[in-house]
Scaffold this motif. Structure first.
Motif, short mmCIF file in Angstrom:
data_model
loop_
_atom_site.label_atom_id
_atom_site.label_comp_id
_atom_site.label_asym_id
_atom_site.label_seq_id
_atom_site.Cartn_x
_atom_site.Cartn_y
_atom_site.Cartn_z
N GLY A 188 -12.40 -69.93 -92.56
CA GLY A 188 -11.88 -69.71 -91.48
C GLY A 188 -11.56 -70.24 -90.37
O GLY A 188 -11.37 -71.70 -89.56
N LEU A 189 -13.32 -71.31 -90.73
CA LEU A 189 -13.80 -72.01 -89.74
C LEU A 189 -13.21 -73.41 -90.26
O LEU A 189 -13.15 -74.24 -88.90
CB LEU A 189 -15.27 -72.24 -90.08
CG LEU A 189 -16.20 -71.10 -89.62
CD1 LEU A 189 -17.83 -71.50 -89.86
CD2 LEU A 189 -16.23 -70.91 -88.00
N PHE A 190 -12.88 -73.95 -91.12
CA PHE A 190 -12.10 -74.96 -91.32
C PHE A 190 -10.58 -75.50 -91.06
O PHE A 190 -10.26 -76.21 -90.53
CB PHE A 190 -12.12 -75.19 -93.31
CG PHE A 190 -13.53 -75.76 -93.67
CD1 PHE A 190 -14.26 -76.82 -93.68
CD2 PHE A 190 -14.64 -74.74 -94.15
CE1 PHE A 190 -15.71 -77.35 -94.16
CE2 PHE A 190 -15.43 -74.95 -94.07
CZ PHE A 190 -16.34 -76.95 -94.64
N GLY A 191 -10.09 -74.09 -91.25
CA GLY A 191 -8.81 -73.60 -90.64
C GLY A 191 -9.15 -73.64 -89.09
O GLY A 191 -7.88 -74.17 -88.33
N ALA A 192 -9.94 -73.06 -88.45
CA ALA A 192 -10.11 -73.16 -87.23
C ALA A 192 -10.27 -74.69 -85.98
O ALA A 192 -9.91 -75.18 -85.58
CB ALA A 192 -11.22 -72.89 -86.40
N VAL A 193 -11.27 -76.23 -87.34
CA VAL A 193 -10.75 -76.87 -87.09
C VAL A 193 -9.82 -77.46 -86.95
O VAL A 193 -9.31 -78.49 -86.42
CB VAL A 193 -12.13 -77.90 -87.87
CG1 VAL A 193 -11.52 -79.18 -88.19
CG2 VAL A 193 -13.19 -77.69 -87.79
N PHE A 194 -8.97 -77.35 -87.73
CA PHE A 194 -7.80 -77.77 -88.38
C PHE A 194 -6.84 -77.67 -87.02
O PHE A 194 -5.89 -78.80 -86.14
CB PHE A 194 -6.55 -77.33 -89.44
CG PHE A 194 -6.93 -78.35 -90.25
CD1 PHE A 194 -5.73 -79.45 -90.64
CD2 PHE A 194 -8.05 -78.15 -91.36
CE1 PHE A 194 -6.11 -80.49 -91.65
CE2 PHE A 194 -8.02 -79.52 -92.32
CZ PHE A 194 -6.92 -81.07 -92.45
N GLY A 195 -6.58 -76.46 -85.84
CA GLY A 195 -5.83 -75.40 -84.69
C GLY A 195 -6.20 -76.98 -84.31
O GLY A 195 -5.66 -77.26 -83.06
N ALA A 196 -7.87 -76.65 -84.22
CA ALA A 196 -8.73 -77.34 -82.34
C ALA A 196 -7.80 -79.11 -82.72
O ALA A 196 -7.35 -79.72 -81.15
CB ALA A 196 -9.90 -77.14 -83.20
N THR A 197 -8.08 -79.43 -83.93
CA THR A 197 -7.70 -80.73 -84.15
C THR A 197 -6.50 -81.30 -83.65
O THR A 197 -5.86 -82.43 -83.06
CB THR A 197 -7.87 -82.18 -84.85
OG1 THR A 197 -7.34 -81.29 -86.06
CG2 THR A 197 -9.98 -81.84 -84.96
N SER A 198 -5.50 -80.35 -83.41
CA SER A 198 -3.55 -80.42 -83.72
C SER A 198 -3.63 -80.18 -82.62
O SER A 198 -2.43 -81.10 -82.00
CB SER A 198 -3.11 -79.53 -84.38
OG SER A 198 -3.72 -79.45 -85.56
N VAL A 199 -4.17 -79.89 -81.29
CA VAL A 199 -4.57 -80.15 -80.01
C VAL A 199 -5.02 -80.94 -79.44
O VAL A 199 -4.58 -81.50 -78.31
CB VAL A 199 -4.90 -78.56 -79.58
CG1 VAL A 199 -4.99 -78.08 -77.97
CG2 VAL A 199 -4.10 -77.27 -79.69
N LEU A 200 -6.13 -80.63 -79.51
CA LEU A 200 -6.69 -82.03 -78.97
C LEU A 200 -7.06 -83.69 -79.78
O LEU A 200 -6.87 -84.36 -78.67
CB LEU A 200 -9.01 -81.78 -79.50
CG LEU A 200 -8.58 -80.92 -78.74
CD1 LEU A 200 -10.77 -80.71 -79.21
CD2 LEU A 200 -9.40 -80.98 -77.58
#
Length: 681
Positions: A152-164
């Motif tokens: 789930g942490l890796f998924g969160a990285v993807f979510g964050a980079t999609s925004v950032l």
């Protein structure tokens, strides 16, 4: 001796446990950095592209900056996964980082477009490995029960980079240089390399594979030929030219060769038998459509914003956020709703319809469109993509047998990656063709200032600023309509996805099929995991979501007892460790002391346990009850697997259920007290 067991031995053990746990956390941090590199690179480049093509020249080659990376990463992904299994993941992960960093450094130093495209392909080669191996190493480091949380942490990285990503790409381009879009990878990668070299310890497990090198090469070659036809046809060479016809024929011949090779391959890249499953075939085509629309639009929207709307690179990243938020919101919500209700067909149907609507709305944009109008259209487009992306992975997992679960999941994302490559290439061809024609029409019979030509305006949009004020509107209109026409041409492709979605058959979902994480939803290249890894993640997510109390409530009822959930938990812990000391157990776990005391009292009152000093141990009757509770938990897990749990179930699946059963009934990290597992009383 007893004091020793409670004191010094316990402290040594605690220190060691904390050290091991600390090492794992640091290793996970390094893996997250590796994943960050790959995830960031697929979004950070988009807002820098208009500046890059202006600086290096060649707007007609813009699409290949994205396509080269996508094709290389997609082709390399299955090889990284299997080579990691065979030769050890740590060294391969370090190799992938080095390749990615070398590619990044060379991209930053590129002096022309051909160089940049070649270096992007090298970067993609490493990027494919970062994605696959970081997720696989998590499986080596943490037990099955914890896997869902860490993934789930890796998924969160993807979510964050999609925004950032779009924001950082704009900031670097505007305030430093577009070259920093690539240079930023170097310090992050260096830190990851150092940490992995010093801290990462992976248990050595070797799995022999018959690696399908020829199949991998052929599928990459087929994709490359077809993308070259799509991107060069009608621009560099005419559609009827020997070069384009030759590439098309070569692509068909290679495709036939690929089918012949895959029929005989021991471990094919894409098993052809999957295409006999209607749900898989339809999902693959719809995935292709989604990739086509998503990456084609994401590549050209920043160009529209920066050239036509005149916003800065940074603000173009801000303008893209409504699309990203729409995508994240609908993909997360749709995956969760499907996991809970078991109903999924509405999402691909509605998602492809909303995506088609979004493309038609994007076609309405021009140089006079307001920020509010653009934001709402971007949001609708993102919403449509998100509704279908998670669900496609989920329904493919539900449609195949256990042995094909891993390869079917990567197959679904593989077709999205190929679709993305085609989308970017075809959007680029349409854009380039339309732009040349529209600029020629706009300035027909008009004398352009010295030093400015139509070819110059086509290859470098910065030339528009040098035009007299009266001549700028026609040039901006030519750019605006050329880009927005691309969305109009993409709409029928999305509409095809909508039609196909109606033919999907809504089979009941297995209990173990849960919403895939964002790495499988947002990754630009396929996510390769084994069938075991996929089931492991799904069951661990289910265990986390149910909550501890509900788990023990369910298994107590299944076993036919009327015990408190905490009493069942306590019995299973004693069964595993031989004894517990309730007061110390409260210190070691998150369960309150009052709950543990009440559970211990019930265990004693029912004569399921008895005191020996401060310890609570099982009676003969307690052993029987605990054995039945353990069996009920195992049955509950097995039930979630549906028809995968048949008489001929694979041994690794049976072993996984046993492992999870043990872990969910009492974790090694929450031992009954500070003493050693064998104790002198």
């Amino acid at each position: 001796m007893a004091a020793d067991a409670h004191g010094r031995t316990g402290k040594v053990r605690d220190t060691r446990d904390q050290h091991v746990s600390g090492n794992v956390l640091v290793s996970i941090g390094a893996l997250l950095l590796g994943m960050l590199l790959a995830a960031l690179d697929q979004t950070i480049v988009s807002t820098a592209l208009p500046t890059i093509v202006s600086d290096l020249g060649g707007m007609d080659h813009l699409s290949w900056v994205v396509t080269a990376y996508l094709l290389a990463a997609t082709a390399a992904t299955p090889l990284w996964g299997k080579l990691g299994d065979q030769y050890g993941r740590k060294k391969l992960f370090q190799t992938a980082i080095v390749i990615f960093l070398v590619g990044s450094a060379l991209c930053g130093m590129a002096q022309n477009m051909p160089q940049l495209i070649a270096f992007r392909a090298l970067q993609g080669l490493g990027g494919g490995g970062l994605m696959v191996l970081s997720m696989a190493i998590v499986g080596d480091l943490v037990p099955p029960r914890e896997r869902g949380r860490y993934q789930g942490l890796f998924g969160a990285v993807f979510g964050a980079t999609s925004v950032l990503g779009p924001l950082l790409g704009g900031l670097f381009t505007e305030h430093l240089s577009w070259r920093w879009v690539f240079y930023i990878n170097l310090p992050i990668g260096a830190v990851a390399l150092v940490v992995i070299a010093t801290v990462l310890r992976i248990p050595s497990k070797a799995a022999r594979h018959v690696i399908d090198y020829l199949g991998t090469f052929l599928i990459a070659a087929v994709a490359t030929c077809l993308v070259l036809v799509a991107s060069l046809g009608g621009t560099t060479w005419g559609w009827g030219s020997p070069q384009i016809v030759g590439l098309a024929v070569l692509g068909v011949v290679l495709a036939v060769a690929f089918v012949a090779v895959e029929r005989r391959a021991a471990e094919p890249v894409i098993p052809l038998k999957l295409f006999r499953i209607r749900t898989f075939t339809l999902s693959a085509v719809i995935s292709f459509v989604v990739g086509f629309a998503m990456f084609g639009a994401m590549t050209y929207l920043p160009t529209f914003l920066q050239v036509v709307q005149g916003v800065s690179p940074t603000m173009s990243g801000v303008h893209m956020l409504p699309m990203v938020f729409g995508l994240l919101l609908s993909s997360t919500a749709s995956g969760q709703i499907v996991s809970r209700t078991g109903r999924w067909k509405v999402f691909p149907v509605v998602g492809t319809a909303v995506t088609t609507l979004g493309l038609l709305l994007l076609h309405q944009l021009d140089e006079n469109s307001s920020t509010g109008e653009m934001s709402s259209y971007f949001f609708v487009f993102g919403l449509g993509l998100g509704l279908v992306m998670q669900v496609l992975v989920l329904i493919v997992q539900n449609a195949v047998s256990y042995e094909d679960l891993g390869v079917a999941t990567s197959g679904a994302t593989f077709f999205r990656s190929i679709g993305a490559s085609f989308g970017v290439a075809i959007f680029g061809t349409i854009f380039t063709n339309r732009l040349g024609d529209k600029l020629a029409d706009a300035f027909q019979g008009t004398q352009l200032p010295s030093g400015i030509s139509i070819d110059g305006l086509e290859s470098d949009p910065r030339g528009i600023a040098e035009l007299p004020a009266a001549l700028r509107p026609p040039a901006l209109d030519a750019y605006a309509s050329s880009i927005t026409d691309v969305f109009l041409y993409a709409a029928p492709v999305a509409l095809l996805g909508f039609v196909l979605a109606w033919f999907l058959r809504e089979d009941p979902l297995r209990g173990s099929v849960t919403a895939p994480d964002l790495t499988e939803t947002l990754a630009s290249n396929p996510v390769e995991r084994s069938s075991y890894d996929e089931v492991c993640r799904a069951l661990s997510v289910l265990g986390t979501r149910e909550g501890r109390r509900e788990i023990y409530k369910t298994i107590t009822a299944r076993a036919g007892y009327d015990l408190l959930p905490a009493a069942s938990w306590l019995l299973l812990r004693i069964r595993r460790y031989g004894w517990v000391e309730p007061a110390v157990l409260a210190e070691r776990t998150t369960v309150p002391l009052t709950v543990i005391i009440e559970a211990a009292r019930q265990v004693e009152e029912r004569r399921l346990g008895e005191r020996r000093g401060l310890d609570l141990v099982l009676t003969d009757q307690g052993h029987e009850v605990a054995d039945r509770l353990a069996q009920a938990r195992e049955e509950s897990l097995a039930e979630l697997l549906g028809d995968w749990w048949g008489p001929d179930r694979p041994t690794d699946l049976a072993q996984l259920v046993k492992e999870l059963n043990n872990e969910l009934c009492g974790s090694d990290r929450e031992q009954p007290h500070n003493g050693s597992a064998t104790r002198v009383s």
